[in-house]
Design an enzyme around this catalytic site. Structure first.
Site, PDB file in Angstrom:
ATOM      1  N   HIS A   1       8.756  29.181-107.643  1.00 53.18           N
ATOM      2  CA  HIS A   1      10.149  28.865-108.023  1.00 53.18           C
ATOM      3  C   HIS A   1      10.451  29.137-109.502  1.00 53.18           C
ATOM      4  CE1 HIS A   1      10.735  27.448-104.052  1.00 53.18           C
ATOM      5  NE2 HIS A   1      10.448  26.191-104.204  1.00 53.18           N
TER       6      HIS A   1
ATOM      7  N   HIS B   1      17.997  25.019-103.371  1.00 52.57           N
ATOM      8  CA  HIS B   1      16.949  24.207-102.758  1.00 52.57           C
ATOM      9  C   HIS B   1      17.483  22.842-102.303  1.00 52.57           C
ATOM     10  CE1 HIS B   1      12.887  22.822-102.004  1.00 52.57           C
ATOM     11  NE2 HIS B   1      12.361  23.918-102.508  1.00 52.57           N
TER      12      HIS B   1
ATOM     13  N   GLU C   1      16.401  27.582 -97.344  1.00 58.25           N
ATOM     14  CA  GLU C   1      16.485  28.314 -98.608  1.00 58.25           C
ATOM     15  C   GLU C   1      16.563  29.805 -98.288  1.00 58.25           C
ATOM     16  OE1 GLU C   1      12.990  27.116-100.994  1.00 58.25           O
ATOM     17  OE2 GLU C   1      12.765  25.557 -99.506  1.00 58.25           O
TER      18      GLU C   1
HETATM   19  C1  GLA Z   1       9.456  25.029-101.441  1.00 58.35           C
HETATM   20  C2  GLA Z   1       8.056  25.328-101.138  1.00 58.35           C
HETATM   21  C3  GLA Z   1       7.363  24.075-100.749  1.00 58.35           C
HETATM   22  C4  GLA Z   1       7.506  23.009-101.804  1.00 58.35           C
HETATM   23  C5  GLA Z   1       8.950  22.782-102.088  1.00 58.35           C
HETATM   24  C6  GLA Z   1       9.134  21.810-103.215  1.00 58.35           C
HETATM   25  O1  GLA Z   1      10.226  24.859-100.343  1.00 58.35           O
HETATM   26  O2  GLA Z   1       7.899  26.311-100.170  1.00 58.35           O
HETATM   27  O3  GLA Z   1       6.021  24.331-100.518  1.00 58.35           O
HETATM   28  O4  GLA Z   1       6.872  23.450-102.972  1.00 58.35           O
HETATM   29  O5  GLA Z   1       9.561  23.987-102.412  1.00 58.35           O
HETATM   30  O6  GLA Z   1       8.397  20.639-103.051  1.00 58.35           O
END
Ligand code: GLA
Length: 361
Positions: free
Chosen positions: A120, A194, A325
């Site tokens: 991210h 997100h 997402e």
């Molecule tokens: C994303 C990732 C997950 C986790 C979340 C945040 O969706 O794929 O593995 O890291 O973000 O907790």
């Protein structure tokens, strides 16, 4: 007077935007909250910190409002490390293997923040920056336009990137997100939002009985550090088959750790198309997702453990929300067979995603 938008009476007029000071970061930067209200009973509040969707308030089939996204009441927990509640994630949503890639013969090393990998956008990504903001409203929509300049070398990425994210709440109860970016050097880019949805309300418990449909015939299988193996796998006969409505919890026990996978969205015509629907039969609230992206990460809040104190003291336990997402596939920079995520000078990156709320009888 509480400024929590759930207590605001629904407007039945034109869309409007209200802005208030939400807080200041520990370094003293002011953070504002823009509340967009449409003419038909839906509102959302967006923070300039991380471009976070902090609230999304929607009526059920009887007109009773609930806030359907997870989040916090104040800035401090957002400034602490949190699981990306409502954030814009970038420069690159999802994982880049070992935080490294080669572009035009040059090897780049990114911040490592998820086991051995980059996740991210790194340690201080787009989710942890104060965006500039301005707002607009028209007869059928209210919008906030966020912009941010990410310097050359930010978290290890090449090029200065100018990013703009516009949230538009329209009278048809759509929250539309338009992302744009330009760069001074070739660089990977993959932006998403997100938000954790819970259509029964952010404080209603888990989402396992809420139903989901995803127009995806394949997923992107991953290894034990959640990096794609490089092949795509059919969903047929697996717990990943959401081509018809299934309760999220129906087969989740068969998926090690819970859902945290990219679904390959079907259909190859370009442009915005409907790719997923979620439904809470008790309240009647529904959510449709439209996107221009080739993939959508379904994440079912597997790492939530009740330790976070959310809005109005809500405790967010495992599976308290689901994320859809919309994005390009993880680690695309190292996967020659995946659609490219490289943005070059002179080009404009664009992605559009719409979260459309509704009610069913
Ligand atoms: C994303 C990732 C997950 C986790 C979340 C945040 O969706 O794929 O593995 O890291 O973000 O907790």
């Amino acid at each position: 007077m509480s400024s929590f938008p759930a207590e605001k009476p629904f407007s039945n007029g034109s869309p409007e935007v209200a802005v208030r000071r939400f807080g200041s970061t520990r370094l003293g930067a002011p953070v504002d909250e823009y509340t967009l209200t449409n003419g038909s009973g839906v509102s959302t509040s967006i923070l300039t910190w991380g471009g976070i969707v902090r609230t999304l308030i929607a009526p059920d089939r009887n007109g009773k409002p609930a806030d359907v996204v997870l989040g916090f009441d104040s800035l401090e927990p957002y400034e602490d490390r949190h699981p990306y509640f409502g954030t814009i994630t970038g420069r690159f949503a999802n994982r880049i293997a070992r935080g490294t890639f080669t572009l035009n013969g040059e090897r780049y090393t990114l911040a490592i923040n998820n086991g051995p990998n980059h996740l991210h956008g790194g340690i201080d990504g787009f989710d942890r920056t104060v965006w500039k903001a301005r707002s607009e409203s028209t007869d059928d929509a209210a919008k906030v336009i966020l912009s941010h300049t990410s310097p050359d070398g930010d978290e290890g990425y090449p090029g200065e990137v100018q990013a703009q994210v516009t949230y538009t709440l329209s009278n048809d109860n759509s929250l539309r997100i338009d992302y744009e970016a330009t760069t001074s050097k070739p660089t990977p880019i993959n932006l998403t939002n997100h938000s954790y949805f819970n259509l029964a309300g952010h404080d209603s418990g888990d989402v396992l009985e809420q139903e989901l449909m995803i127009d995806a015939a394949q997923i992107v299988p991953v290894d034990e550090t959640q990096i794609p193996t490089g092949v795509l796998a059919s969903v047929a006969g697996t717990p990943f088959d959401f081509t018809k409505f299934h309760p999220i919890g129906e087969r989740i026990a068969q998926v090690h750790g819970g859902y945290d996978h990219t679904f390959v969205v079907s259909g190859d015509q370009p442009g915005l198309r409907l790719i997923a629907k979620a439904l809470d039969r008790n309240s009647g609230r529904s959510l449709e997702v439209l996107t221009t992206e080739p993939g959508v990460q379904l994440y079912t809040g597997n790492f939530l453990d009740g330790s976070l104190s959310g809005k109005r003291g809500a405790r967010y336990h495992k599976h308290a929300g689901f994320c859809l997402e919309t994005q390009h596939f993880p680690d695309s920079v190292n996967q020659p067979n995946f659609p490219s995520t490289i943005l070059r000078p002179g080009e404009t990156y664009r992605q559009t995603t719409v979260y459309r709320l509704g009610v069913s009888e």
